[in-house]
Enzyme design. Structure first.
Site, PDB file in Angstrom:
ATOM      1  CG  HIS A 178      -1.903  -1.146   1.190  1.00  3.03           C
ATOM      2  ND1 HIS A 178      -3.192  -1.001   0.745  1.00  3.03           N
ATOM      3  CD2 HIS A 178      -1.757  -2.462   1.511  1.00  3.03           C
ATOM      4  CE1 HIS A 178      -3.815  -2.172   0.805  1.00  3.03           C
ATOM      5  NE2 HIS A 178      -2.969  -3.076   1.268  1.00  3.03           N
ATOM      6  CG  HIS A 194      -3.478  -0.356   4.943  1.00  6.56           C
ATOM      7  ND1 HIS A 194      -4.349  -0.175   5.999  1.00  6.56           N
ATOM      8  CD2 HIS A 194      -3.554   0.769   4.211  1.00  6.56           C
ATOM      9  CE1 HIS A 194      -4.936   1.016   5.882  1.00  6.56           C
ATOM     10  NE2 HIS A 194      -4.470   1.601   4.812  1.00  6.56           N
ATOM     11  CB  ILE A 226      -9.113   7.443  -0.596  1.00  7.03           C
ATOM     12  CG1 ILE A 226      -9.211   8.654  -1.530  1.00  7.03           C
ATOM     13  CG2 ILE A 226      -8.811   6.172  -1.409  1.00  7.03           C
ATOM     14  CD1 ILE A 226     -10.258   8.539  -2.630  1.00  7.03           C
ATOM     15  CG  HIS A 243      -6.295   2.313  -0.037  1.00  6.98           C
ATOM     16  ND1 HIS A 243      -5.982   1.026   0.308  1.00  6.98           N
ATOM     17  CD2 HIS A 243      -6.770   2.887   1.090  1.00  6.98           C
ATOM     18  CE1 HIS A 243      -6.265   0.826   1.588  1.00  6.98           C
ATOM     19  NE2 HIS A 243      -6.738   1.935   2.085  1.00  6.98           N
ATOM     20  CD  GLU A 280     -18.974  -7.803  25.033  1.00  9.07           C
ATOM     21  OE1 GLU A 280     -18.969  -7.107  23.993  1.00  9.07           O
ATOM     22  OE2 GLU A 280     -19.967  -7.882  25.780  1.00  9.07           O
ATOM     23  CG  ASP A 321     -29.158 -15.284  30.681  1.00  8.66           C
ATOM     24  OD1 ASP A 321     -30.301 -14.911  31.018  1.00  8.66           O
ATOM     25  OD2 ASP A 321     -28.119 -14.760  31.126  1.00  8.66           O
ATOM     26  CG  HIS A 331     -26.568 -14.929  26.910  1.00  9.95           C
ATOM     27  ND1 HIS A 331     -27.370 -14.466  25.891  1.00  9.95           N
ATOM     28  CD2 HIS A 331     -26.247 -13.831  27.647  1.00  9.95           C
ATOM     29  CE1 HIS A 331     -27.522 -13.156  26.013  1.00  9.95           C
ATOM     30  NE2 HIS A 331     -26.866 -12.748  27.066  1.00  9.95           N
ATOM     31  NE  ARG A 384     -25.997 -18.561  36.555  1.00  8.33           N
ATOM     32  CZ  ARG A 384     -27.320 -18.581  36.456  1.00  8.33           C
ATOM     33  NH1 ARG A 384     -27.878 -19.337  35.539  1.00  8.33           N
ATOM     34  NH2 ARG A 384     -28.065 -17.840  37.228  1.00  8.33           N
TER      35      ARG A 384
END
Lengths: 672, 672
Positions: B35, B75, B194, B265, B414, B472, B476, B523
């Protein structure tokens, strides 16, 4: 909050909204788990939406021109279940409400679209619903452009919480929706300033209205407990050319001792507090009991759309027969009859001309014949159009000024793309496919899992599917991504070896009703290996004998995609040395697994040395190499056991030993 | 652009910046891929940053108090390689530049942190760098609070492109940074309008400055080719208490025929255009040749920080011996010596008291003894603190007003969390762990892959690791996520059976130098299965004999995590019927695979029936069941082959047949 004031100001509204709150409290109490606070906080917004705006007919949850209601904050599922029960949905009965979160109930912990027809989408993983909704809104625009406003003209409403808006996918969704000016998309933000860990401020200080405005949205800020403000905001939103975000200031767990606390986010099961909350509401009936006048007011809401629905049917019947046929066929998810002949013709032509093509280019060849006969396909790419080969000449670009466009420049938003595709598939009337690099399966992964769980036939076009990608290096070279997709239930992973198999894979993907497909396609050119035309779709069997042993069969080489030609070259060498070698092409493990044992045994008989060849990790292969009558001391694998490297592709295949020579050597060593 | 005007206005600057552009053109031309446009567009910004602001000493790329430079737009790797070569980095030599993207070169297609010491992080998957940088900036704050400003006081600079800003992870990163007021984080946005598919407008119309302001950032907008504006902006950014975004209006591929186009690019390899661009720059030396005066000006920049560095060393030497020892130990990534004794003491206590605990609670027990002796741990959760059990009493919360806090409320982010953790680990001086639900491995997945590729020991605490999550429901409940993590090279996946194994797993994770760990934790409560204390870390062997057969050994049950107690219960029944049964606990497949064959053969001898038990998909198990001397007709698996369901956990284990009874039945049927 002064509940008395709310109640006095709008007594009828209050009764209806309280029914939601009371049912939520009772259901969560009975289940001893769930999320009470959100339905209690958003009951007023939902009530006004359903009563005054939402176009639906509770007796016909699949009416194609209904407004869609997406509960992005899926943990607040009791809001949706309450609304469905109250408005008279045939599936979400009071019994279902009583069995909230229990085995076999349609009222699962989070809304699951496949459990009841009126559940539009599966939510819970945060941010997915709002991202689906962009797809719903796009599908509506495209279908409207195709069939006209008399047949397709509805809104997509979303309730999103702070969690949805913190997830990165929400940014992809809202910026895409803003750019595409999806004016019929209306998002309610449940602005209650509470998450599980505490007040939102603990982790976030974003000015959400400013953020949405920066993304090209109209923003309206209201008191989420004032029915007049809610009504006015929705009315205003419906006329906007921009998507609208209605910021609803609410109190989570309104009226409960846990109101405005993060405890209120979870399961409110304390019996005394439950009674106290109901008392504060002025709600005196027993558990799960909705006063008859309130229930019938809700049922009236549920049947409010019946006449609209009937008129719509009349309008549909006024379309030309061809238009009606198209609409109904597409709506049902059936592919056109001539798809099979089209695919066969292409296969024949390819088997004759035998081009050397990267399978990403093969895929484009297929789309070039498919897109013109399937007006429901809706393609796109996450800013890799030229690399994914997803755009064919006949597809215009979908933009505000061209709603007939069937190609979407999703931008660098793999996750938002995949989730939007799921929304389109759920909406119906379109069949979405979208591309990125196979390695970025990772970015799209949460939505790809949901496609499988939700049973929607989204097609993920994943190109540059191995070290064959070359110089971009290990960040862009998938090695574990075939295993990842194959580990996911209800997912077809196609890794075609040439244009013929690619065409077969597309045929399967485009006729699938309940299973998403992953197309694993090469960057690098591959020879045509299916040089003899067969009418039959061999890929539908998952694996098949591509080249039979000529000498006594001692070796079976099983390969996929770019490694099928490696297997054929190895076979040439082995046969030349008198070692009979069968080559099995295995474009789809899941479909092969689904074949009966007789067929599987015919393809993979006991006895010969077996070698799997795939430029990826071995995980997932042992069942074909060691299982299915295989034996460990006669099995080998040619593939990757580490990340790749940055260098020209051919050098990488040499470096990592994925070559015909290495295969031959492995076969000989296993033959001993 | 009027290049002559630029050149005339700042001739010395121009020469230096042009060196970057010319090297980029030459390297991409030689590689015939890569690039070009981004390094050419951002050369001016990078030149001013390195010349006037960046605190570094090219001869000591690992100086802990250096400023960090993160090329999020990975890149554009030739920008970084050019800067390193020009400033005199010992590893990125001219030879490396000439071998850009070739086998074995340190100048990979995208920057790989493990190839050269001066490469801070691995980028390329877009958005990762900017999200890493939040972790770098947090680590700096925490370390500064611990060791004082004389020892730790540096900035984190980032170059991000449009692609980075479109990825959802960037939103998670910038909102977290804004909330935490990371004033020493400075991001340059390469605003060139771009992307690969065309102008940014094709897919995005976001007002980026407004978006960053909404996230609590200072925004400065400049002409990215004007060195005075660049300098002033950086100067201003350095004094801000908020993180700063400097929007740099630039021209991609400046001065080339492809300037301002999406062709610019990619790889600009046309020889005539290359020559024309160099002519326009006034650059007359041959390929890869930098005029001596310009090279020595750059080398002066590279050595500018040497005296700072020397003074820093003096300041470090002035710390108390204990402080110095701590600093150096932590910086080296070594765990404290007493970690082993601490873990052993806990194991002994647990084996004696034999509590029934969910392994997420076991993990908390471990952290309670570890965090006080390891000041470098930096914990957190993506808004599931109480569920992930990641916060211990001694950790304060990291906030602007408490930089000594060692616990981060990451919010519902997360992906941003995982990427920030990687940044912290790369920064050094901290050891990050962070929690979410195992199912949301999906959301964190791109960063978890990069942890493995980058060889950083981030610890991902993934609780609620099966259908044992219960009500749940399937959104989940992970079923494929163990397979996903295990498919990833260089990743330790721990699924401990009780508190003792959890302690052992943490010991391994916290002493790991180059491998990230995934802690798969329940759990639901589990009995203590390691009831006999052993000093030795048995988890380090990956799998071991937990309970030997008493009667003649006919069955081996191999289980992980919550299913180990299922295996023990099945063993009780089988032994009672005279069927000798060994139970193998397999908390870490990767570590078992790394054992020598003698040990593996001892644990998994040929002969007996083998059954794997894990509440997850089978993928990954066949190598232990069918391989390693196993045989298909004597092997079985008790686990999941579909998504889960919403119901109480015990009912789900019954429904899906993951019970001792089912195991006994399978064993008997395999015994025939």
């Amino acid at each position: 909050m002064d509940l008395t004031a709310l109640r006095t100001a709008h007594p009828e509204h209050w009764g209806k909204a309280t029914a939601i709150r009371a049912l939520t409290l009772d259901a969560v109490h009975a289940a001893n788990s769930g999320h009470s606070g959100m339905p209690m906080g958003m009951a007023d917004v939902a009530t006004v939406l359903y009563e005054k705006h939402l176009k639906f007919d509770a007796s016909a949850p699949e009416w194609p021109d209904r407004d869609r209601f997406i509960l992005s904050a899926g943990h607040g599922s009791m809001l949706l279940y309450s609304l469905l029960y109250l408005t008279g949905d045939a599936e979400i009965t009071l019994d279902q409400i009583r069995n909230f979160r229990q085995m076999g109930a349609k009222t699962a912990g989070h809304p699951e679209n496949f459990l009841a027809r009126a559940i539009e989408t599966t939510t819970g993983p945060l941010g997915q619903g709002i991202a689906n909704s962009v797809g719903f809104a796009i599908a509506e625009e495209v279908q409207r452009a195709q069939f006209g406003k008399k047949i397709v003209d509805h809104h997509t409403y979303v309730i999103a919480g702070d969690g949805c808006l913190m997830e990165g996918i929400s940014q992809e969704a809202i910026t895409l929706a803003g750019r595409l000016r999806l004016g019929k998309l209306i998002v309610f933000w449940d602005n209650n300033n509470i998450t599980i860990d505490g007040p939102v401020d603990i982790s976030d200080a974003t000015d959400q209205p400013a953020r949405f405005r920066a993304a090209g949205w109209q923003v309206i800020e209201i008191d989420g407990h004032n029915p007049e403000e809610i009504d006015a905001a929705i009315t205003k939103a419906k006329t906007s050319k921009k998507p609208s975000m209605i910021a609803c200031k609410t109190h989570i767990a309104l009226g409960h001792a846990a109101q405005d606390t993060s405890k209120g986010h979870g399961a409110l099961t304390n019996p005394e507090q439950l009674i106290a909350a109901k008392e504060a509401y002025g709600w005196s009936t027993g558990p799960f009991e909705v006063p008859a006048d309130i229930k019938s007011a809700w049922e009236a809401i549920g049947s409010r759309g019946a006449s609209d629905h009937a008129e719509w049917k009349t309008r549909l019947a006024e379309l030309s027969e061809r238009k009606q046929g198209d609409f109904n066929r597409i709506q049902s998810g059936e592919a056109p009859k001539r798809l099979q002949a089209t695919i066969r013709a292409l296969k024949k032509q390819i088997s004759e001309s035998q081009p050397k093509l990267a399978t990403r280019a093969s895929s484009e060849r297929v789309l070039e014949v498919v897109n013109p006969i399937m007006p429901e396909t809706l393609g796109g790419s996450a800013d890799l159009t030229g690399s994914n080969n997803t755009k064919t000449g006949d597809l215009g670009v979908f933009l505000p000024e061209n709603r007939k466009g069937r190609y979407i420049h999703y931008g660098i938003r793999e996750h938002g793309m995949a989730a939007a595709m799921n929304g389109m598939a759920l909406h119906g009337g379109v069949r979405p496919y979208g591309g990125t690099f196979m390695c970025f399966t990772d970015y799209a992964r949460p939505a790809m899992r949901l496609a499988a769980l939700m049973q929607v036939p989204s097609v993920f076009v994943m190109t540059h599917d191995s070290i064959g990608l070359g110089e971009d290096g290990p960040t862009h070279q998938p090695v574990e991504h075939l295993a990842i997709s194959r580990a996911t239930p209800n997912t077809w992973v196609f890794r075609p070896a040439d244009t013929v198999e690619t065409a077969e894979a597309w045929e399967l993907a485009l006729t699938s009703q309940k299973t998403p497909s992953v197309m694993s396609l090469t960057r690098q050119g591959l020879p045509t290996v299916r040089t003899k035309h067969s009418q039959k779709n061999l890929t539908a069997q998952g694996a098949y004998i591509l080249a039979e042993a000529e000498a006594k069969r001692q070796v079976i080489l099983i390969a996929t995609g770019s490694e099928v030609s490696v297997a054929l070259a190895a076979r040439d060498t082995l046969e030349a040395e008198g070692i009979g070698t069968r080559v099995v092409s295995m474009p789809c493990m899941e479909l092969f697994e689904a074949q009966d044992e007789t067929y599987r045994r015919r393809v993979l008989p006991a006895g010969p040395v077996r070698i799997g060849i795939e430029a990826a990790v071995r995980q997932g292969w042992d069942r074909w190499l060691l299982g299915e009558r295989g034996r460990a001391n006669k099995a080998g694998f040619i593939g990757m056991d580490s990340f790749g490297a940055s260098a020209p592709a051919e050098e990488l295949f040499e470096k990592f030993g994925i070559t015909a020579e290495a295969t031959v050597a492995k076969a000989k060593s296993l033959l001993g």
